[in-house]
Design a protein around this motif. Structure first.
Motif, PDB file in Angstrom:
ATOM      1  N   GLU A 125     -11.779   1.974   3.028  1.00 34.67           N
ATOM      2  CA  GLU A 125     -11.401   2.312   4.399  1.00 34.67           C
ATOM      3  C   GLU A 125     -10.505   3.549   4.430  1.00 34.67           C
ATOM      4  OE1 GLU A 125      -9.675  -1.233   5.997  1.00 34.67           O
ATOM      5  OE2 GLU A 125     -11.587  -2.298   5.997  1.00 34.67           O
ATOM      6  N   ALA A 126      -9.593   3.658   3.481  1.00 34.77           N
ATOM      7  CA  ALA A 126      -8.718   4.825   3.406  1.00 34.77           C
ATOM      8  C   ALA A 126      -9.512   6.084   3.099  1.00 34.77           C
ATOM      9  CB  ALA A 126      -7.633   4.608   2.355  1.00 34.77           C
ATOM     10  N   MET A 159       0.835  -1.190   0.000  1.00 31.34           N
ATOM     11  CA  MET A 159       0.000   0.000   0.000  1.00 31.34           C
ATOM     12  C   MET A 159       0.876   1.248   0.000  1.00 31.34           C
ATOM     13  SD  MET A 159      -3.209   0.040  -0.098  1.00 31.34           S
ATOM     14  CE  MET A 159      -3.930  -1.424  -0.682  1.00 31.34           C
ATOM     15  N   GLU A 160       0.416   2.248  -0.686  1.00 29.97           N
ATOM     16  CA  GLU A 160       1.123   3.520  -0.644  1.00 29.97           C
ATOM     17  C   GLU A 160       0.937   4.131   0.745  1.00 29.97           C
ATOM     18  OE1 GLU A 160      -1.803   6.775  -2.463  1.00 29.97           O
ATOM     19  OE2 GLU A 160      -1.455   5.103  -3.818  1.00 29.97           O
ATOM     20  N   PRO A 161       1.856   4.987   1.181  1.00 33.45           N
ATOM     21  CA  PRO A 161       1.788   5.514   2.550  1.00 33.45           C
ATOM     22  C   PRO A 161       0.451   6.153   2.924  1.00 33.45           C
ATOM     23  CG  PRO A 161       3.890   6.050   1.564  1.00 33.45           C
ATOM     24  CD  PRO A 161       3.042   5.422   0.484  1.00 33.45           C
ATOM     25  N   ALA A 162      -0.138   6.927   2.043  1.00 32.50           N
ATOM     26  CA  ALA A 162      -1.399   7.589   2.399  1.00 32.50           C
ATOM     27  C   ALA A 162      -2.480   6.573   2.713  1.00 32.50           C
ATOM     28  CB  ALA A 162      -1.860   8.518   1.276  1.00 32.50           C
ATOM     29  N   VAL A 163      -2.575   5.536   1.923  1.00 31.60           N
ATOM     30  CA  VAL A 163      -3.597   4.520   2.160  1.00 31.60           C
ATOM     31  C   VAL A 163      -3.323   3.807   3.475  1.00 31.60           C
ATOM     32  CG1 VAL A 163      -4.627   2.379   1.296  1.00 31.60           C
ATOM     33  CG2 VAL A 163      -4.114   4.237  -0.290  1.00 31.60           C
ATOM     34  N   ALA A 164      -2.081   3.447   3.713  1.00 29.67           N
ATOM     35  CA  ALA A 164      -1.723   2.762   4.953  1.00 29.67           C
ATOM     36  C   ALA A 164      -2.008   3.634   6.175  1.00 29.67           C
ATOM     37  CB  ALA A 164      -0.256   2.355   4.913  1.00 29.67           C
ATOM     38  N   CYS A 165      -1.700   4.910   6.100  1.00 24.74           N
ATOM     39  CA  CYS A 165      -1.927   5.807   7.238  1.00 24.74           C
ATOM     40  C   CYS A 165      -3.408   6.009   7.527  1.00 24.74           C
ATOM     41  CB  CYS A 165      -1.278   7.165   6.989  1.00 24.74           C
ATOM     42  SG  CYS A 165       0.516   7.128   7.083  1.00 24.74           S
ATOM     43  N   ALA A 196     -11.144  -7.273 -10.390  1.00 22.28           N
ATOM     44  CA  ALA A 196     -11.711  -8.185  -9.403  1.00 22.28           C
ATOM     45  C   ALA A 196     -10.953  -8.129  -8.078  1.00 22.28           C
ATOM     46  CB  ALA A 196     -11.700  -9.602  -9.961  1.00 22.28           C
ATOM     47  N   LEU A 197     -10.216  -7.064  -7.841  1.00 17.47           N
ATOM     48  CA  LEU A 197      -9.414  -6.941  -6.625  1.00 17.47           C
ATOM     49  C   LEU A 197     -10.267  -6.397  -5.480  1.00 17.47           C
ATOM     50  CD1 LEU A 197      -6.180  -5.458  -8.237  1.00 17.47           C
ATOM     51  CD2 LEU A 197      -6.587  -7.817  -7.549  1.00 17.47           C
ATOM     52  N   THR A 198     -11.162  -7.220  -4.962  1.00 15.26           N
ATOM     53  CA  THR A 198     -12.087  -6.755  -3.936  1.00 15.26           C
ATOM     54  C   THR A 198     -11.391  -6.405  -2.631  1.00 15.26           C
ATOM     55  OG1 THR A 198     -12.586  -9.030  -3.316  1.00 15.26           O
ATOM     56  CG2 THR A 198     -14.065  -7.976  -4.903  1.00 15.26           C
ATOM     57  N   ALA A 199     -10.303  -7.101  -2.290  1.00 18.66           N
ATOM     58  CA  ALA A 199      -9.577  -6.778  -1.062  1.00 18.66           C
ATOM     59  C   ALA A 199      -8.965  -5.379  -1.159  1.00 18.66           C
ATOM     60  CB  ALA A 199      -8.494  -7.810  -0.787  1.00 18.66           C
ATOM     61  N   LEU A 200      -8.381  -5.060  -2.301  1.00 18.96           N
ATOM     62  CA  LEU A 200      -7.807  -3.728  -2.501  1.00 18.96           C
ATOM     63  C   LEU A 200      -8.915  -2.676  -2.494  1.00 18.96           C
ATOM     64  CD1 LEU A 200      -5.521  -1.784  -3.051  1.00 18.96           C
ATOM     65  CD2 LEU A 200      -5.661  -2.398  -5.479  1.00 18.96           C
ATOM     66  N   SER A 246      -6.588  11.654  -4.698  1.00 23.11           N
ATOM     67  CA  SER A 246      -5.688  10.610  -5.192  1.00 23.11           C
ATOM     68  C   SER A 246      -6.244   9.215  -4.901  1.00 23.11           C
ATOM     69  CB  SER A 246      -4.311  10.780  -4.549  1.00 23.11           C
ATOM     70  OG  SER A 246      -3.472   9.726  -4.898  1.00 23.11           O
ATOM     71  N   ILE A 247      -6.719   9.007  -3.688  1.00 19.64           N
ATOM     72  CA  ILE A 247      -7.240   7.699  -3.307  1.00 19.64           C
ATOM     73  C   ILE A 247      -8.527   7.389  -4.079  1.00 19.64           C
ATOM     74  CG2 ILE A 247      -8.151   6.306  -1.405  1.00 19.64           C
ATOM     75  CD1 ILE A 247      -6.244   7.962   0.443  1.00 19.64           C
ATOM     76  N   GLN A 248      -9.381   8.387  -4.252  1.00 22.98           N
ATOM     77  CA  GLN A 248     -10.608   8.177  -5.031  1.00 22.98           C
ATOM     78  C   GLN A 248     -10.287   7.838  -6.483  1.00 22.98           C
ATOM     79  OE1 GLN A 248     -12.534  11.899  -4.019  1.00 22.98           O
ATOM     80  NE2 GLN A 248     -13.992  10.844  -2.692  1.00 22.98           N
ATOM     81  N   ASP A 249      -9.276   8.492  -7.050  1.00 29.86           N
ATOM     82  CA  ASP A 249      -8.850   8.174  -8.421  1.00 29.86           C
ATOM     83  C   ASP A 249      -8.368   6.728  -8.505  1.00 29.86           C
ATOM     84  OD1 ASP A 249      -9.456  10.748  -9.238  1.00 29.86           O
ATOM     85  OD2 ASP A 249      -7.355  11.425  -9.267  1.00 29.86           O
ATOM     86  N   ARG A 250      -7.578   6.325  -7.527  1.00 30.73           N
ATOM     87  CA  ARG A 250      -7.087   4.942  -7.511  1.00 30.73           C
ATOM     88  C   ARG A 250      -8.245   3.967  -7.364  1.00 30.73           C
ATOM     89  NH1 ARG A 250      -2.429   2.276  -3.741  1.00 30.73           N
ATOM     90  NH2 ARG A 250      -2.316   0.355  -4.912  1.00 30.73           N
ATOM     91  N   LYS A 251      -9.199   4.296  -6.512  1.00 32.45           N
ATOM     92  CA  LYS A 251     -10.383   3.447  -6.314  1.00 32.45           C
ATOM     93  C   LYS A 251     -11.135   3.285  -7.634  1.00 32.45           C
ATOM     94  CE  LYS A 251     -14.168   1.828  -4.245  1.00 32.45           C
ATOM     95  NZ  LYS A 251     -14.396   0.509  -3.894  1.00 32.45           N
ATOM     96  N   GLN A 252     -11.250   4.338  -8.395  1.00 31.71           N
ATOM     97  CA  GLN A 252     -11.937   4.281  -9.681  1.00 31.71           C
ATOM     98  C   GLN A 252     -11.214   3.346 -10.645  1.00 31.71           C
ATOM     99  OE1 GLN A 252     -14.914   5.637 -10.329  1.00 31.71           O
ATOM    100  NE2 GLN A 252     -14.850   4.557 -12.275  1.00 31.71           N
TER     101      GLN A 252
END
Length: 77
Positions: A50-51, A1-7, A40-44, A28-34
């Motif tokens: 959560e982030a 995970m990138e630091p922002a997501v982990a934090c 099929a990466l449901t865990a990610l 940034s996180i919303q863009d990645r989520k999109q």
């Protein structure tokens, strides 16, 4: 995970009150989520959700709202 997501998903996260940084991280996180939404990466996808929730809580905290489960740290933030 990138630091922002982990934090933002850490239960010991002590956010600072820099609303601009949190807004930038949220975008940034919303863009990645999109980008992940079509795979099929449901865990990610769950981790990104959560982030996003943690980031939104940090933004509310930066705005002075009372937020549950945000650690206030030692005043150095």
């Amino acid at each position: 995970m990138e630091p922002a997501v982990a934090c933002y998903t850490c239960d010991k996260f002590c956010p600072n009150k820099d609303k601009t940084s949190h807004n930038n991280a949220l975008t940034s996180i919303q863009d990645r989520k999109q980008r992940v939404a079509d795979s099929a990466l449901t865990a990610l996808s769950k981790q990104l959700d959560e982030a996003i929730a943690g980031c939104e809580a940090a933004i509310a905290y930066a705005e002075g709202a009372e937020v549950i489960s945000i650690n206030e740290g030692n005043g150095d933030e």
